[in-house]
Design a protein around this motif. Sequence first.
Motif, PDB file in Angstrom:
ATOM      1  N   LEU A 177       0.935  -1.194  -0.043  1.00 57.43           N
ATOM      2  CA  LEU A 177       0.032  -0.041   0.123  1.00 57.43           C
ATOM      3  C   LEU A 177       0.803   1.323  -0.096  1.00 57.43           C
ATOM      4  CD1 LEU A 177      -2.995  -0.781   2.264  1.00 57.43           C
ATOM      5  CD2 LEU A 177      -2.876  -0.949  -0.367  1.00 57.43           C
ATOM      6  N   ASP A 178       1.297   1.735  -1.046  1.00 61.16           N
ATOM      7  CA  ASP A 178       2.234   2.684  -1.496  1.00 61.16           C
ATOM      8  C   ASP A 178       1.137   3.952  -1.515  1.00 61.16           C
ATOM      9  OD1 ASP A 178       3.523   4.833  -2.655  1.00 61.16           O
ATOM     10  OD2 ASP A 178       2.745   4.254  -4.593  1.00 61.16           O
ATOM     11  N   PRO A 179       1.440   5.025  -0.369  1.00 60.38           N
ATOM     12  CA  PRO A 179       0.267   6.170  -0.341  1.00 60.38           C
ATOM     13  C   PRO A 179       0.303   7.022  -1.672  1.00 60.38           C
ATOM     14  CG  PRO A 179       2.364   6.354   1.375  1.00 60.38           C
ATOM     15  CD  PRO A 179       2.751   5.260   0.229  1.00 60.38           C
ATOM     16  N   GLN A 180       1.068   7.020  -2.530  1.00 66.26           N
ATOM     17  CA  GLN A 180       0.597   7.444  -3.945  1.00 66.26           C
ATOM     18  C   GLN A 180      -0.271   6.996  -4.448  1.00 66.26           C
ATOM     19  OE1 GLN A 180       3.994   9.603  -6.016  1.00 66.26           O
ATOM     20  NE2 GLN A 180       3.095  10.783  -4.265  1.00 66.26           N
ATOM     21  N   THR A 181      -0.225   5.476  -4.586  1.00 61.55           N
ATOM     22  CA  THR A 181      -1.334   4.654  -5.312  1.00 61.55           C
ATOM     23  C   THR A 181      -2.558   4.441  -4.600  1.00 61.55           C
ATOM     24  OG1 THR A 181       0.640   3.790  -6.182  1.00 61.55           O
ATOM     25  CG2 THR A 181      -1.377   2.735  -6.974  1.00 61.55           C
ATOM     26  N   PHE A 182      -2.511   4.367  -3.147  1.00 58.81           N
ATOM     27  CA  PHE A 182      -3.484   4.041  -2.636  1.00 58.81           C
ATOM     28  C   PHE A 182      -3.995   4.748  -1.409  1.00 58.81           C
ATOM     29  CE2 PHE A 182      -1.794   0.002  -4.248  1.00 58.81           C
ATOM     30  CZ  PHE A 182      -2.980  -0.467  -4.932  1.00 58.81           C
ATOM     31  N   PRO A 183      -4.187   6.258  -1.632  1.00 63.12           N
ATOM     32  CA  PRO A 183      -4.181   7.030  -0.599  1.00 63.12           C
ATOM     33  C   PRO A 183      -5.863   6.855   0.234  1.00 63.12           C
ATOM     34  CG  PRO A 183      -4.552   8.226  -2.707  1.00 63.12           C
ATOM     35  CD  PRO A 183      -3.965   6.764  -2.960  1.00 63.12           C
ATOM     36  N   LEU A 184      -6.775   6.323  -0.621  1.00 58.22           N
ATOM     37  CA  LEU A 184      -8.188   6.200  -0.323  1.00 58.22           C
ATOM     38  C   LEU A 184      -8.130   4.987   0.778  1.00 58.22           C
ATOM     39  CD1 LEU A 184     -10.311   7.346  -3.405  1.00 58.22           C
ATOM     40  CD2 LEU A 184      -9.222   8.735  -1.272  1.00 58.22           C
ATOM     41  N   LEU A 185      -7.519   3.926   0.237  1.00 60.09           N
ATOM     42  CA  LEU A 185      -7.520   2.907   1.320  1.00 60.09           C
ATOM     43  C   LEU A 185      -6.677   2.776   2.395  1.00 60.09           C
ATOM     44  CD1 LEU A 185      -6.833  -0.565  -1.141  1.00 60.09           C
ATOM     45  CD2 LEU A 185      -8.545  -0.361   0.733  1.00 60.09           C
ATOM     46  N   LEU A 186      -5.522   3.817   2.309  1.00 61.13           N
ATOM     47  CA  LEU A 186      -4.849   4.071   3.714  1.00 61.13           C
ATOM     48  C   LEU A 186      -5.782   4.987   4.592  1.00 61.13           C
ATOM     49  CD1 LEU A 186      -1.174   4.323   1.931  1.00 61.13           C
ATOM     50  CD2 LEU A 186      -2.095   2.818   3.897  1.00 61.13           C
ATOM     51  N   ALA A 187      -6.607   5.689   3.870  1.00 68.93           N
ATOM     52  CA  ALA A 187      -7.338   6.798   4.748  1.00 68.93           C
ATOM     53  C   ALA A 187      -8.432   6.009   5.351  1.00 68.93           C
ATOM     54  CB  ALA A 187      -7.875   7.869   3.826  1.00 68.93           C
ATOM     55  N   TRP A 188      -8.954   4.679   4.673  1.00 70.93           N
ATOM     56  CA  TRP A 188     -10.042   3.934   5.103  1.00 70.93           C
ATOM     57  C   TRP A 188      -9.347   3.094   6.502  1.00 70.93           C
ATOM     58  CZ3 TRP A 188     -10.032  -1.344   4.958  1.00 70.93           C
ATOM     59  CH2 TRP A 188     -11.011  -1.900   5.557  1.00 70.93           C
ATOM     60  N   ILE A 189      -8.335   2.651   6.183  1.00 67.75           N
ATOM     61  CA  ILE A 189      -7.636   1.860   7.032  1.00 67.75           C
ATOM     62  C   ILE A 189      -7.601   2.431   8.496  1.00 67.75           C
ATOM     63  CG2 ILE A 189      -5.484   0.680   7.888  1.00 67.75           C
ATOM     64  CD1 ILE A 189      -5.154  -0.346   5.208  1.00 67.75           C
ATOM     65  N   GLU A 190      -7.242   3.743   8.331  1.00 65.07           N
ATOM     66  CA  GLU A 190      -7.196   4.530   9.701  1.00 65.07           C
ATOM     67  C   GLU A 190      -8.380   4.706  10.263  1.00 65.07           C
ATOM     68  OE1 GLU A 190      -4.608   8.605  10.140  1.00 65.07           O
ATOM     69  OE2 GLU A 190      -3.634   7.156   8.880  1.00 65.07           O
ATOM     70  N   VAL A 191      -9.415   5.194   9.486  1.00 63.46           N
ATOM     71  CA  VAL A 191     -10.661   5.241   9.869  1.00 63.46           C
ATOM     72  C   VAL A 191     -11.125   3.990  10.555  1.00 63.46           C
ATOM     73  CG1 VAL A 191     -13.092   6.000   9.640  1.00 63.46           C
ATOM     74  CG2 VAL A 191     -11.407   7.419   8.574  1.00 63.46           C
ATOM     75  N   PHE A 192     -11.230   2.901   9.750  1.00 63.44           N
ATOM     76  CA  PHE A 192     -11.549   1.640  10.206  1.00 63.44           C
ATOM     77  C   PHE A 192     -11.050   1.029  11.560  1.00 63.44           C
ATOM     78  CE2 PHE A 192     -11.305  -3.070   9.998  1.00 63.44           C
ATOM     79  CZ  PHE A 192     -12.575  -3.492   9.990  1.00 63.44           C
ATOM     80  N   SER A 193      -9.757   1.163  11.616  1.00 59.20           N
ATOM     81  CA  SER A 193      -8.924   0.785  12.714  1.00 59.20           C
ATOM     82  C   SER A 193      -9.489   1.518  14.074  1.00 59.20           C
ATOM     83  CB  SER A 193      -7.445   0.949  12.698  1.00 59.20           C
ATOM     84  OG  SER A 193      -7.103   0.690  11.649  1.00 59.20           O
ATOM     85  N   GLU A 194     -10.056   2.607  14.092  1.00 58.21           N
ATOM     86  CA  GLU A 194     -10.365   3.201  15.147  1.00 58.21           C
ATOM     87  C   GLU A 194     -11.922   3.299  15.730  1.00 58.21           C
ATOM     88  OE1 GLU A 194      -8.494   5.127  17.274  1.00 58.21           O
ATOM     89  OE2 GLU A 194      -6.892   4.572  16.132  1.00 58.21           O
ATOM     90  N   VAL A 195     -12.561   2.503  14.762  1.00 55.68           N
ATOM     91  CA  VAL A 195     -13.960   1.939  15.224  1.00 55.68           C
ATOM     92  C   VAL A 195     -13.653   1.049  16.413  1.00 55.68           C
ATOM     93  CG1 VAL A 195     -15.875   0.805  14.480  1.00 55.68           C
ATOM     94  CG2 VAL A 195     -14.630   2.105  12.942  1.00 55.68           C
TER      95      VAL A 195
END
Lengths: 223, 223
Positions: A177-195
């Motif tokens: 998951l490179d931040p340039q290619t997958f910015p939205l997936l990485l943002a989702w992981i952050e949000v999801f992990s905090e639920v």
Amino acid sequence: MSESGVKLFQTWSSPLALRVVSALKLKGVKYETILEDLANKIPSLLQYNPIHKKVPVLVHGGNTMVESLVILEYIDEPWAVGYRLLPEDPYERSVTRFWAKFGDDRVFVSVWRAFFKEGKEQEEALLLALNNLRFVEEHIKRKRFFRGDEIGFIDLIFGCVANLLSILEEVAKVKILDPQTFPLLLAWIEVFSEVPVVKENWPPREKMIVKFKAIREYYLASN
Amino acid sequence: MSESGVKLFQTWSSPLALRVVSALKLKGVKYETILEDLANKIPSLLQYNPIHKKVPVLVHGGNTMVESLVILEYIDEPWAVGYRLLPEDPYERSVTRFWAKFGDDRVFVSVWRAFFKEGKEQEEALLLALNNLRFVEEHIKRKRFFRGDEIGFIDLIFGCVANLLSILEEVAKVKILDPQTFPLLLAWIEVFSEVPVVKENWPPREKMIVKFKAIREYYLASN
């Protein structure tokens, strides 16, 4: 049907059982946990799941269910009211089922392969994994969760990616998951992990790294 | 939702599209057929199914669905009343989904592998296929159809076995469904094949044999 007698067979680390744990908590279903040691399968697991011999297994009112996707659909059936995991609209439900299936059949299989290979084989598996993940990146758009503002079915399915991917990356020394290619997936992981229903059940990272290092070494040695 | 504008993309031979054809006919849903030539994919298929680029694809009121299992669940949602493919009871529904998934993920994959291999590799794949099929044999018991007296979801999924298995056996010169080991599956195939919504859509056997001989030769030559 009542909620009486809901039992969940799981292990401390199973990402598939984690889907069911989060789903039961979101729905507010009370249940009893039976912790399995997969290296030393207790007879009750073999009795409840003679075909796959794997967790998760859900027992409800004497009925047994296996396969996390099947269990999640069951948990969302009307016997358990409250929070809805699947959308109400039939078309949206079919979109949800498509992505859940795409996750299990394509994304996780290809990521898993990339994790268990070395050299050229790993490169090839990685290309396939990245290609599959790009479809997911496109699908998630700029929503907080896969279906919008609230956590739902697809989020729980892709919880494997949130939970395991950075562990697999560290163990196999690959970057997926490179931040340039997958910015939205990485943002989702952050949000999801905090639920909370997710966060409070995640296995400890250091223990997972030890476990997956051992698994990878075992696989590489036996190939 | 109305039934207006239901379109099905299929090919003359696709066993997965056949599931949807039989389901639509059982439900009494009127639809338009669009015959695809997979060797020469028309742009509309690529537009409707950019990820898998495969039939079946169902279009309903402007919405597109892919994956036969997902489409079957959609067809059984309340917009299309009439015959029910899935049982009403949540537990029975989960049992149905388990067997559908077991068919797609285990049974057909292992049969397919046995078909595309030779020698020792074929023997190994065959053992796995037989093992999976034995679970199905046990599950079907002495019922006419998988759920009892009436055709349903699992029958349509296992239609692949009914439709293709004897063709694959003939083409690859292997015997899979031996009458001593699989009397109930063989009896089910006979009953299933005679259901009008199945029988009237089966592709001609001779044409299928020519097709699968060509596919097998192509695979064996490219390995």
